[in-house]
Design an enzyme around this catalytic site. Structure first.
Site, PDB file in Angstrom:
ATOM      1  N   THR A 233       0.843  -1.198   0.000  1.00 61.20           N
ATOM      2  CA  THR A 233       0.000   0.000   0.000  1.00 61.20           C
ATOM      3  C   THR A 233       0.876   1.245   0.000  1.00 61.20           C
ATOM      4  O   THR A 233       0.420   2.329   0.346  1.00 61.20           O
ATOM      5  CB  THR A 233      -0.932   0.017   1.231  1.00 61.20           C
ATOM      6  OG1 THR A 233      -0.143  -0.161   2.422  1.00 61.20           O
ATOM      7  CG2 THR A 233      -1.981  -1.085   1.147  1.00 61.20           C
ATOM      8  N   ARG A 235       4.256   2.357  -2.584  1.00 63.24           N
ATOM      9  CA  ARG A 235       4.467   2.827  -3.942  1.00 63.24           C
ATOM     10  C   ARG A 235       4.785   1.653  -4.856  1.00 63.24           C
ATOM     11  O   ARG A 235       5.588   0.781  -4.523  1.00 63.24           O
ATOM     12  CB  ARG A 235       5.615   3.854  -3.995  1.00 63.24           C
ATOM     13  CG  ARG A 235       5.245   5.214  -3.421  1.00 63.24           C
ATOM     14  CD  ARG A 235       4.222   5.912  -4.301  1.00 63.24           C
ATOM     15  NE  ARG A 235       3.889   7.255  -3.854  1.00 63.24           N
ATOM     16  CZ  ARG A 235       2.849   7.560  -3.085  1.00 63.24           C
ATOM     17  NH1 ARG A 235       2.045   6.602  -2.667  1.00 63.24           N
ATOM     18  NH2 ARG A 235       2.606   8.809  -2.756  1.00 63.24           N
ATOM     19  N   ASP A 259      -2.054  -2.185  -3.941  1.00 56.77           N
ATOM     20  CA  ASP A 259      -2.847  -0.964  -4.058  1.00 56.77           C
ATOM     21  C   ASP A 259      -2.102   0.111  -4.831  1.00 56.77           C
ATOM     22  O   ASP A 259      -2.615   1.205  -5.014  1.00 56.77           O
ATOM     23  CB  ASP A 259      -3.208  -0.441  -2.658  1.00 56.77           C
ATOM     24  CG  ASP A 259      -4.168   0.743  -2.721  1.00 56.77           C
ATOM     25  OD1 ASP A 259      -5.206   0.623  -3.405  1.00 56.77           O
ATOM     26  OD2 ASP A 259      -3.875   1.781  -2.093  1.00 56.77           O
ATOM     27  N   GLU A 264       0.704   4.417 -13.090  1.00 56.69           N
ATOM     28  CA  GLU A 264      -0.669   4.640 -12.665  1.00 56.69           C
ATOM     29  C   GLU A 264      -1.331   5.713 -13.525  1.00 56.69           C
ATOM     30  O   GLU A 264      -0.702   6.726 -13.829  1.00 56.69           O
ATOM     31  CB  GLU A 264      -0.703   5.041 -11.187  1.00 56.69           C
ATOM     32  CG  GLU A 264      -0.217   3.926 -10.277  1.00 56.69           C
ATOM     33  CD  GLU A 264      -0.388   4.231  -8.798  1.00 56.69           C
ATOM     34  OE1 GLU A 264      -0.761   5.380  -8.452  1.00 56.69           O
ATOM     35  OE2 GLU A 264      -0.165   3.322  -7.983  1.00 56.69           O
ATOM     36  N   HIS A 283      -5.096   2.172  -5.954  1.00 58.81           N
ATOM     37  CA  HIS A 283      -4.396   3.167  -5.125  1.00 58.81           C
ATOM     38  C   HIS A 283      -5.387   4.008  -4.321  1.00 58.81           C
ATOM     39  O   HIS A 283      -5.328   5.243  -4.320  1.00 58.81           O
ATOM     40  CB  HIS A 283      -3.498   4.055  -5.980  1.00 58.81           C
ATOM     41  CG  HIS A 283      -2.339   4.611  -5.194  1.00 58.81           C
ATOM     42  ND1 HIS A 283      -1.122   4.907  -5.759  1.00 58.81           N
ATOM     43  CD2 HIS A 283      -2.197   4.913  -3.875  1.00 58.81           C
ATOM     44  CE1 HIS A 283      -0.295   5.382  -4.836  1.00 58.81           C
ATOM     45  NE2 HIS A 283      -0.928   5.384  -3.677  1.00 58.81           N
ATOM     46  N   ILE A 284      -6.271   3.309  -3.620  1.00 61.17           N
ATOM     47  CA  ILE A 284      -7.297   4.005  -2.824  1.00 61.17           C
ATOM     48  C   ILE A 284      -7.110   3.762  -1.325  1.00 61.17           C
ATOM     49  O   ILE A 284      -8.003   4.099  -0.544  1.00 61.17           O
ATOM     50  CB  ILE A 284      -8.727   3.610  -3.259  1.00 61.17           C
ATOM     51  CG1 ILE A 284      -8.890   2.083  -3.388  1.00 61.17           C
ATOM     52  CG2 ILE A 284      -9.068   4.255  -4.593  1.00 61.17           C
ATOM     53  CD1 ILE A 284      -9.016   1.355  -2.096  1.00 61.17           C
ATOM     54  N   GLY A 285      -5.949   3.209  -0.945  1.00 65.93           N
ATOM     55  CA  GLY A 285      -5.727   2.933   0.465  1.00 65.93           C
ATOM     56  C   GLY A 285      -5.892   4.166   1.346  1.00 65.93           C
ATOM     57  O   GLY A 285      -6.403   4.078   2.461  1.00 65.93           O
TER      58      GLY A 285
END
Length: 315
Positions: A233, A235, A259, A264, A283-285
């Site tokens: 979670t 990079r 994540d 991206e 990538h919504i952690g």
């Protein structure tokens, strides 16, 4: 959004900002770059509005953007990861770079555990099998976490929250962090190779730097305990994605929860989409109701502090 006053401008590389943050920025004109602004979009807005500050939510801020914003004094990250900002270019131009450290720590640590549990208990896979009419009670075995070892790469605000939950699950918790002078009670600091070898679950919570880019490569995965779970979670650039796909296919890793990704939004098609033992999220952690407010307020507070410091230095 067009500037309608002579207020100094804050440019936000997104389409919105928390109302609480906007209240803090009342003496500024806030200009939004849109939901998915391109570099050209941001450059054009910088030339038009000459912002004194940029709040970075989406995309990157490079030297070209900085040079287009002739009045720019501070770049403030809506979150903690400032690797999307060219820090060397900012330093050369005397532009402050700030991060809202810890503002999304609760959200990211919770999502980390969502991915750990989903991997250990095969939640998405079992759900899919049930929807297809299968009943796998006699054949499925999940991973029990109690007594297993959780290895944390990075022991900042997020890593410490993840560690606390691991201890509550009855896990052994080890961590590698070259900047940590001490560890919380119950957590043991170890060398990175030892962490790989000992951990049943490895979870990444470190910033991305030139020194650790693709640190998890074929050699690193070969040092993992066979059948370990990897969760990221942090990079995507920390992982060699080809090497990870190979480790998942070979069984060296049991599963992975990701994540963040090297590029991206994640490119489509992508090999990960065809790997059944990897769980993906976009990538919504750090994106939660509370974190949205906390990151906005943190980014705004950093702008106000940096501009005040700049004014004092100029006086």
């Amino acid at each position: 959004m067009q500037t309608t006053s002579h207020k100094p401008v804050v440019l936000v590389t997104a389409a919105d900002l928390a109302p609480q943050a906007l209240d803090m920025l009342g003496r500024f004109e806030v200009v939004y770059a849109g939901k998915q602004p391109t570099e050209d979009d941001v450059v054009a807005l910088c030339k038009q509005h000459k912002p004194v500050a940029i709040i970075v939510r989406y995309g990157k801020v490079n030297a070209r953007i900085m040079d287009a914003a002739e009045n720019l004094q501070v770049i403030s990250k809506h979150g903690s990861g400032i690797d999307v900002i060219d820090q060397a270019a900012a330093a050369e131009r005397g532009i402050a770079v700030r991060a809202a450290v810890g503002a999304n720590a609760a959200a990211v640590s919770e999502h980390t555990w969502a991915l750990i549990l989903a991997c250990a208990k095969a939640v998405p896979q079992l759900d899919a099998r049930m929807r297809e009419g299968h009943w796998d009670k006699s054949t499925h075995k999940s991973v029990e976490l109690a007594g297993r070892t959780l290895g944390l790469v990075g022991l900042g605000a997020i890593g410490r929250r993840v560690a606390s939950a691991g201890l509550a699950f009855g896990m052994n918790v080890v961590a590698f962090d070259p900047y940590a002078k001490e560890a919380p009670e119950g957590v043991t600091l170890v060398a990175l190779d030892a962490l790989y070898a000992e951990s049943d679950i490895v979870s990444l919570h470190c910033p991305l730097t030139d020194g650790n880019r693709k640190m998890l490569d074929r050699d690193a995965f070969a040092r993992f305990r066979q059948g370990a779970i990897l969760v990221n979670t942090a990079r995507g650039g920390l992982i060699d994605e080809t090497a990870l796909a190979e480790a998942l296919a070979s069984g060296q890793l049991r599963s992975a929860g990701l994540d963040s990704f090297d590029i991206e939004p994640m490119t489509t098609p992508h090999p990960f989409q065809r790997i059944p033992n990897v769980i993906l999220s976009p990538h919504i952690g750090g994106v939660s109701d509370a974190a949205y407010v906390n990151m906005g307020k943190g980014a705004a507070a950093n702008i106000l502090a940096a501009l005040e410091e700049h004014a004092r230095d100029a006086a």
